[in-house]
Design a protein around this motif. Sequence first.
Motif, short mmCIF file in Angstrom:
data_model
loop_
_atom_site.label_atom_id
_atom_site.label_comp_id
_atom_site.label_asym_id
_atom_site.label_seq_id
_atom_site.Cartn_x
_atom_site.Cartn_y
_atom_site.Cartn_z
N GLN A 23 0.82 -1.19 0.00
CA GLN A 23 0.00 0.00 0.00
C GLN A 23 0.87 1.26 0.00
OE1 GLN A 23 -3.39 -0.13 2.61
NE2 GLN A 23 -3.20 -2.32 2.91
N ALA A 153 -1.17 2.95 5.77
CA ALA A 153 -0.23 2.30 4.86
C ALA A 153 1.12 2.05 5.49
CB ALA A 153 -0.08 3.12 3.59
N PRO A 164 -7.29 -1.28 1.55
CA PRO A 164 -6.52 -0.10 1.12
C PRO A 164 -7.34 1.19 1.05
CG PRO A 164 -5.98 -1.99 -0.24
CD PRO A 164 -7.15 -2.41 0.61
N ASN A 167 -6.94 3.95 3.68
CA ASN A 167 -5.86 4.93 3.62
C ASN A 167 -6.38 6.33 3.29
OD1 ASN A 167 -3.13 3.49 3.89
ND2 ASN A 167 -4.24 2.18 2.46
#
Length: 398
Positions: A23, A153, A164, A167
Amino acid sequence: MTSNKLLFLFTSFLLCSMAVRGQQHYYVGDTNRPEHQVIDSSTITLDWSGEAFFRNNEYLSNLYTGYTLPGYRLSASVGYSIKALYGAKLSVGLYNLGYFGASKYPGSVAYTDVAYWSDRKHANKVHLLPIVRAEIKPTSKSIFVLGTIYGAAYHQLIAPLYNPELNLTADPEMGVQYRYGNNRFQSDIWVNWQSFIYKVDNHQEAFTGGLSINYNLMPQEKSFRLSMPLQVVACHRGGEYNLTQNDTVHTWINAALGIQAAYRTNLLGKTDLTASLYGLGYLQRGEHYPSKDGKAYYVTLGAHHKIANLELAYFRGDGYISPLGLPFANCLNAHREAIDQKKSSYFQIYGDIHYTFKPGLTFGFSTTFWIHPNKPYNGSSSAMEAYMSISPSVILKK
């Protein structure tokens, strides 16, 4: 899904191929790990970050409802560093997350159960949170953090453990953290405290703890590298002072142990070709979800370049649930009902392009395509995302 839409998604995927791993593309402007950064003594800095993002999720409707996330994140803090051990720094400031057109917050799937474990059921459109970070380096390759930790991340968690998308949408993590890293071993241990309770409060205490370790079996300077990552995430809801919801104590633990191989080529400059295999486990205490335990495996193939990412992945789980993980890794639908005899699986094609302009200006575009093979939930989902951020640091006094 029409053939034209499939062609468009496949073309977008080809345009976004190649890669950096994990990430990290959300933080491509950061050149050093926090534990490796040098803290200059007697320095006052202004650190600020602005980020705009637009993400559109077209999910398979009988699994999850699709949605769009147009928004921004802003943060600014003043830091003062002093000479203590290998450096210490105190930063204070403010953080704001907002969605365009929203009249209240939260508005993201990251907070679907926020009213269940917090007293922040609704809030104003302006969502301000404090930034307070006290950090000290016990050694040149480690850092201890209290307050606003290096989260999201920075933990380098795989998607079945940490979606993800968080984030962009999750609040900054606050708690305690210790990070250490050298050429062969990297570790990250943290606790993110999300909800504090007083005696007889009508909401829950909530916190998340984690461990992320990576051991390099071969020196990093070699063109071929082999490593073993271990990742653990534990989420807890409850609290001893909570007397009005004494039947709502829940703990979920997710763990992943894997092996990852990487080979560096001279293709397009420097390109890393990677392959990884993870075995995952899940345990639950309490009756919150319809699965008490589960297992899964996760396979990835990737090509990693400094300005772009390409990754192919396959996931299959049996009774596996991850509260912070990618939705399709869970054996649940949007209504928290078990699906397909608690079986979950997907194929994933992911690609992104990102570029960093000096100083600290980053642009990124990504596209993801999922195929769901299990009946009666077979079909496909997709997501597209664009973001731009600038994160300068200005020395006010030295």
